[in-house]
Design an enzyme around this catalytic site. Structure first.
Site, PDB file in Angstrom:
ATOM      1  CG  ASP A 291      -9.626  -1.457   0.912  1.00 47.78           C
ATOM      2  OD1 ASP A 291      -9.853  -1.762  -0.274  1.00 47.78           O
ATOM      3  OD2 ASP A 291      -9.435  -0.287   1.288  1.00 47.78           O
ATOM      4  CD  GLU A 338      -7.101  -2.884  -2.754  1.00 45.19           C
ATOM      5  OE1 GLU A 338      -6.361  -2.678  -3.746  1.00 45.19           O
ATOM      6  OE2 GLU A 338      -7.119  -2.158  -1.758  1.00 45.19           O
ATOM      7  CG  ASP A 390     -12.365   2.642  -4.612  1.00 45.15           C
ATOM      8  OD1 ASP A 390     -13.309   3.125  -3.969  1.00 45.15           O
ATOM      9  OD2 ASP A 390     -11.331   2.213  -4.080  1.00 45.15           O
TER      10      ASP A 390
END
Length: 503
Positions: A291, A338, A390
């Site tokens: 991430d 990501e 998200d």
């Protein structure tokens, strides 16, 4: 092709998805649906309360989440009874995780299991604590101290133990011996059960796509035990914290609160901590999504006392030097980057130099112009998603989150209308048709991998939205209904994937 579904979102009568029969049934279903990947969220031991039980704010970069331990398996072992498990309330809504109830009751059951286990005589347990002592000892003591100090953040502890002084460590290791052993027991059971589930999935030719946050929790064992790794002051409090500048998710930016890395120290140690972290991650998962990959190039540094993230500034990260060190130590790195957010040319260069696949998100594709997220601009070395954890679901995106311009652009691009639709024509497009078209656009992308969130295959709306950035409370709680993995849906998914040669 693969499916994104957090383990916590699986059905279970004990309040949260875990490593029980439902997980094995889901693996079987993935195989029937022609899938090759199961992507999950981080499996770390989530903190409770202020950080909203986020899997991206774990108590350790290495420890697993005790909530995921199967109670049914402990019943089968004879260390719990069915009546004890059934007699506890884990929440009234099977569609949502009740973290308050879990925190209050789950550990009491696990403590009973530990006390009845006779675990100290188990040679597998002894091997586990020996092989993992390099992270497990600090973590287990940290968690025992958290309980002893009534869940206060470690910066509220007495100075001697807050600062990790040797004589204090010796004292609390003696005083909290059984609490520490309980923490080690839970990590052993987590590791044992997860290893079995992963081996089962691999035996069905399904790879696990794990997920690790770039940063660690400010109130975690890593920061407490190894302050030298982070940008801290003389009292081990952060001098700067991580976050991101203002964007479409948050007009003031986001201040995540995580301490930033002391990259000079990491560089001086040949990135030893990162080598250990990634080595351990590759034991847990087949592929690792990192991430906030852009933070390795440049990261948003916010003064720790700032009211908002607006006052931050860009600082340089380690760049390819880190990944060269990782590759030298570990070999080829099965990483998904990501690479979302504000991308400088230097971030794009880092992604290209690393050769890691990046991410393409269809919900970002229709804002206008020749957008890089439009399927015709995708690249083979990539992973396409309708949305991430998200984003809201694509059903909710179409019905409420997308702007009129985005919907008109999407309708034309996906051939749901003519090239220049009127508002009335866009309004006439059925949500189910838009969802199907977006799913097919993902599967039809040139990207090597297509990962579809389970809630998008199910056609669910905002109720299945996993996380709203900047929103405190109500995140990470969605759970799939029992029976969600129907034979009909498996055939539909397999048929859709076969059209695009993804089976």
């Amino acid at each position: 092709a693969g499916v994104l579904l957090p383990v916590t979102s699986l059905p279970s009568k004990y309040g949260i998805g875990c490593f029980d029969q439902a997980a094995y049934d889901f693996v079987d279903w993935l195989q029937k649906a022609g899938q090759r990947y199961w992507q999950i969220l981080p499996l770390g031991a989530t903190s409770y309360g202020s950080s909203d039980d986020s899997p991206y704010q774990a108590y350790s970069a290495f420890a697993g989440n005790p909530y995921l331990i199967s109670l049914d398996a402990l019943v089968e072992e004879g260390v719990l009874t069915r009546e004890e498990c059934d007699g506890v309330s884990f929440g009234e809504n099977p569609a949502k995780v009740d973290f308050d109830q879990l925190h209050e009751h789950r550990f009491a059951l696990l403590r009973k299991a530990y006390e009845r286990s006779g675990i100290s005589a188990n040679p597998d347990y002894q091997n586990f604590i020996r092989d993992n002592g390099w992270w497990l000892n600090d973590y287990a003591l940290f968690m025992a101290l958290k309980t002893f100090f009534h869940d206060q953040p470690f910066r509220a502890w007495p100075e001697d133990i807050r600062m990790h002084w040797g004589f204090a460590l010796e004292h609390y290791n003696r005083e909290l011996y059984f609490d520490i052993e309980f923490q080690k027991y839970m990590q052993f059971k987590f590791n044992q059960q997860w290893s079995r589930l992963k081996a089962y999935a691999n035996g069905k030719h399904i790879q696990i796509v794990g997920d690790i946050p770039i940063y660690v929790s400010p109130d975690g064992a890593d920061v407490w035990a190894h302050p030298e790794l982070f940008q801290l002051d003389a009292h081990n409090a952060p001098t700067a914290i991580a976050g991101c500048p203002p964007d479409a998710f948050a007009e003031d930016g986001q201040a995540w609160g995580n301490p930033l890395y002391n990259w000079n120290f990491h560089r001086a140690t040949d990135y030893a901590w990162w080598v250990s972290r990634m080595w351990y991650s590759f034991k847990l998962y087949d592929v690792v999504r990192i991430d906030h990959f852009r933070g390795f190039d440049t990261y948003w540094a916010i003064p720790a006392d700032s009211a908002t993230a607006k006052t931050g500034k860009w600082e340089n990260g380690p760049g390819m030097e880190l990944f060269d060190a990782l590759e030298q130590a570990l070999g080829q790195l099965p990483i998904i980057a990501e690479d979302l957010g504000e991308l400088f040319p230097s971030v794009r260069k880092l992604l290209a130099d690393s050769t890691f696949p990046g991410m393409k998100v269809l919900q970002f594709a229709f804002s206008g112009g020749d957008n890089e997220y439009l399927p015709h601009n995708h690249v083979k070395n990539g992973v396409v998603y309708p949305g991430t954890h998200d984003n809201t679901t694509i059903t909710a995106w179409w019905e409420s989150a997308a702007t009129p311009k985005e919907k008109a652009t999407a309708a034309a691009y996906l051939h749901l209308t003519g090239a220049h639709p009127t508002a009335k024509e866009v309004a006439a497009v059925k949500t189910a048709d838009a969802r199907t078209a977006l799913l097919r656009a993902a599967l039809g992308s040139v990207a090597d991998r297509a990962i579809i969130p389970m809630y998008d295959w199910l056609g669910l709306g905002e109720e299945a939205h996993l996380n709203t950035p900047g929103k405190l409370g109500g995140n990470w709680a969605w759970r799939a209904a029992a029976g969600f993995e129907s034979k009909t849906l498996a055939k539909t998914i397999a048929d859709e994937c076969s059209v695009y040669c993804r089976v």
